[in-house]
Design an enzyme around this catalytic site. Structure first.
Site, PDB file in Angstrom:
ATOM      1  N   GLU A   1      10.026   0.791  33.860  1.00 48.76           N
ATOM      2  CA  GLU A   1       8.824   1.630  34.123  1.00 48.76           C
ATOM      3  C   GLU A   1       9.041   2.881  33.635  1.00 48.76           C
ATOM      4  O   GLU A   1       8.945   3.956  33.796  1.00 48.76           O
ATOM      5  CB  GLU A   1       8.912   1.995  35.821  1.00 48.76           C
ATOM      6  CG  GLU A   1       8.475   0.652  36.456  1.00 48.76           C
ATOM      7  CD  GLU A   1       8.264   0.722  38.203  1.00 48.76           C
ATOM      8  OE1 GLU A   1       8.682   1.847  38.411  1.00 48.76           O
ATOM      9  OE2 GLU A   1       7.415   0.049  38.468  1.00 48.76           O
TER      10      GLU A   1
ATOM     11  N   GLU B   1       7.508  -7.503  38.439  1.00 53.16           N
ATOM     12  CA  GLU B   1       7.350  -7.027  39.727  1.00 53.16           C
ATOM     13  C   GLU B   1       6.088  -7.148  40.371  1.00 53.16           C
ATOM     14  O   GLU B   1       5.084  -6.534  39.703  1.00 53.16           O
ATOM     15  CB  GLU B   1       7.731  -5.590  39.912  1.00 53.16           C
ATOM     16  CG  GLU B   1       9.310  -5.335  39.538  1.00 53.16           C
ATOM     17  CD  GLU B   1       9.599  -3.821  39.779  1.00 53.16           C
ATOM     18  OE1 GLU B   1       9.413  -3.029  40.528  1.00 53.16           O
ATOM     19  OE2 GLU B   1      10.500  -3.314  38.888  1.00 53.16           O
TER      20      GLU B   1
HETATM   21  C1  BG6 Z   1       9.194   0.043  41.103  1.00 50.66           C
HETATM   22  C2  BG6 Z   1      10.564  -0.207  40.565  1.00 50.66           C
HETATM   23  O1  BG6 Z   1       9.030   1.436  40.997  1.00 50.66           O
HETATM   24  O2  BG6 Z   1       8.746  -0.440  42.355  1.00 50.66           O
HETATM   25  C3  BG6 Z   1      11.447  -0.688  41.841  1.00 50.66           C
HETATM   26  O3  BG6 Z   1      10.928  -0.624  39.390  1.00 50.66           O
HETATM   27  C4  BG6 Z   1      11.201  -0.443  43.107  1.00 50.66           C
HETATM   28  O4  BG6 Z   1      12.938  -0.230  41.440  1.00 50.66           O
HETATM   29  C5  BG6 Z   1       9.717  -1.129  43.196  1.00 50.66           C
HETATM   30  O5  BG6 Z   1      11.840  -0.928  44.125  1.00 50.66           O
HETATM   31  C6  BG6 Z   1       8.917  -0.861  44.718  1.00 50.66           C
HETATM   32  O6  BG6 Z   1       9.089   0.434  44.962  1.00 50.66           O
HETATM   33  P1  BG6 Z   1       9.794   0.867  46.405  1.00 50.66           P
HETATM   34  O7  BG6 Z   1       9.793   2.478  46.433  1.00 50.66           O
HETATM   35  O8  BG6 Z   1       8.654   0.621  47.247  1.00 50.66           O
HETATM   36  O9  BG6 Z   1      11.184   0.402  46.577  1.00 50.66           O
END
Ligand code: BG6
Length: 484
Positions: free
Chosen positions: A175, A375
């Site tokens: 990211e 993701e």
């Molecule tokens: C992304 C990241 O921003 O989103 C992860 O690459 C992160 O590391 C994921 O965990 C979800 O965000 P959060 O804050 O809900 O854990």
């Protein structure tokens, strides 16, 4: 409707959010190790080193370091074809500026990757996922310093050299575009190890750091191509599609402006040059950046081979100053407004499955290169009752997103490598440091105060996802998914 036979279904994690064992095997302190726990409304604190009276959720996390075999067995049971995780930089170079790597750290990832491969799970690796050595932050100001190009490439080349026969897909910086959200200082810190000072022009500092990262990333692409032509090196961005609030051309232009701010990070890494829009912007802002001709040659030489991205939400913007801003620092930034057509998660992230299809098409048209959804998932409260977690909301979320993804592939012609569910086993939340913002298909008995047995439990979504993978995606369309 069906996907390519070798489509990489799987899950995604990051070392610092699951491994724990933050001082074992010679590991050094990372950026994540100095971040306390917060909540949706209370930001995580970044402390000056580790302070004895504070609680740091990543220190133990879910102790994947000691549980990885058990966890990978569960992933194999779901039929994962890949698992995306990161290599903790501080296990390999504990301070970041050593000449020689730490063999114990390297051996740990050998064990991890060998175990995955023995279960038919391909590792997909991020080199830098918010895990910069804290020593580099203290001594060099993180990626403010050009010296980090050397430190990072030494780490990256060591990993590529060691694991290139085990890992085909690599991503450089997780990211990388988050840091442009300069109103929330957590991003500059986690992306680049930058602690803003009052004297900083934040945007200028971030563009400089990103430039050094682009150069380092390009060197990694070049090194990998020479080492082993089978390797695929991608960039990784957070999807931040901005919709205009209305068809007023001023809103359209504002959305386009915001989108370009985000696309900039992948544009440079895919195209291999700085687009005119950013050069002109820097000129107007009078930003003075350290960019040499040699740097530009590297960027031109080391173009990435695919674009990996995370997808959680979309944003809405307007040029109309009288419309109220949501001001949500935890998600899309301060200048966005609510989307009246969408619901949001309990943490205020809009849920927009169709936005995933839209974004895939946008990226495909812009870059004409393979894409990888590395993701996607829902952070939600889960309840463990009699050893069971019933999470229909997560199934609904994943189902809707996978359907839209499949439409993008089958109808819109998007070239997609794979899809990995974020936090396939409950990790520590990145933005809040909480455990109760759970993403997993596997529940971990670990609480926000650090208590819990660390025992793992299959959620209802576990079996659902198993069926999705086994049917190569068909289950989200055809099968009446019964509880079993
Ligand atoms: C992304 C990241 O921003 O989103 C992860 O690459 C992160 O590391 C994921 O965990 C979800 O965000 P959060 O804050 O809900 O854990």
């Amino acid at each position: 409707m069906s996907m390519k036979k070798d489509f990489l279904w799987g899950g995604a994690l990051a070392a610092h959010q699951v491994e724990g064992a933050y001082r074992e095997g010679g590991k050094g302190i990372s950026a994540a190790d100095v971040m306390t726990a917060g909540t949706r409304d209370i930001p995580r604190e970044i402390t000056a080193g580790i302070q004895p009276d504070k609680y740091y959720p990543n220190h133990e996390a879910i102790d994947f370091y000691h549980h990885f075999r058990e966890d990978i067995d569960l992933f194999a049971e779901m039929g994962f074809r890949c698992l995306r995780t990161s290599i903790a930089w501080t296990r390999i170079f504990p301070n970041g500026d050593e000449q020689q790597p730490n063999e114990t750290g390297l051996a740990f990832y050998d064990q991890l990757f060998d175990y995955m491969l023995s279960k038919g799970i391909q590792p997909v690796i991020t080199l830098s996922h918010f895990e910069m050595p804290y020593h580099l932050i203290e001594q060099y100001g993180g990626w403010r310093s050009r010296a980090c190009i050397d430190f990072f490439t030494r780490f990256a080349f060591t990993c590529l050299q060691r694991y290139h026969t085990k890992v085909k897909y690599w991503m450089t910086f997780n990211e990388i575009n988050n840091q442009i959200l300069v109103d929330n200082p957590i991003y500059a810190f986690t992306n680049s190890g930058i602690l803003f000072t009052p004297a900083d022009n934040r945007e200028q500092v971030v563009y400089q750091a990103a430039h050094y990262q682009f150069v380092a990333g390009a060197m990694v692409v070049d090194y990998a191509a020479r080492l082993d032509p089978a390797l695929q090196i991608g960039c990784m961005v957070a999807a931040q599609p901005h919709y205009p609030l209305s068809c007023n051309p001023d809103d359209i232009l504002e959305a386009q402006r915001q989108n370009r701010k985000q696309y900039f990070f992948s544009d440079v890494q895919v195209w291999g040059y700085y687009p005119s829009y950013i050069r002109q912007y820097w000129q107007r802002q009078n930003y003075q950046l350290d960019i040499t001709q040699e740097d530009l040659n590297w960027i031109a030489k080391g173009k990435v081979q695919f674009v990996g991205f995370s997808y959680y939400y979309t944003c809405v913007v307007t040029a109309d100053e009288t419309v109220a801003r949501t001001g949500d620092l935890n998600a899309a930034g301060t200048n966005t407004v609510d989307n009246p057509y969408l619901k949001a998660s309990d943490w205020g992230w809009t849920i927009d499955a169709k936005g995933l299809r839209y974004f895939l098409i946008e990226l495909q048209d812009r870059y004409r290169c393979p894409l990888f959804i590395v993701e996607n998932g829902l952070g939600a409260y889960d309840e463990l009752q009699n050893g069971q977690v019933d999470d229909p909301y997560r199934i609904d979320y994943l189902k809707a997103h996978i359907q839209e993804m499949m439409k993008a592939v089958e109808i819109d012609g998007v070239d997609l490598i794979g899809y990995t569910v974020w936090g396939c086993i409950d990790p520590v939340s990145f933005t809040t440091g909480e455990m109760r913002k759970r993403y997993g298909l596997v529940y971990v008995d670990k609480n926000d105060d650090g208590s819990g047995t660390l025992k793992r439990y299959r959620k209802k979504s576990f079996d659902w996802y198993r069926k999705v993978i086994a049917s190569n995606g068909r289950a989200v369309w055809d099968l009446d998914i019964k509880e079993s």
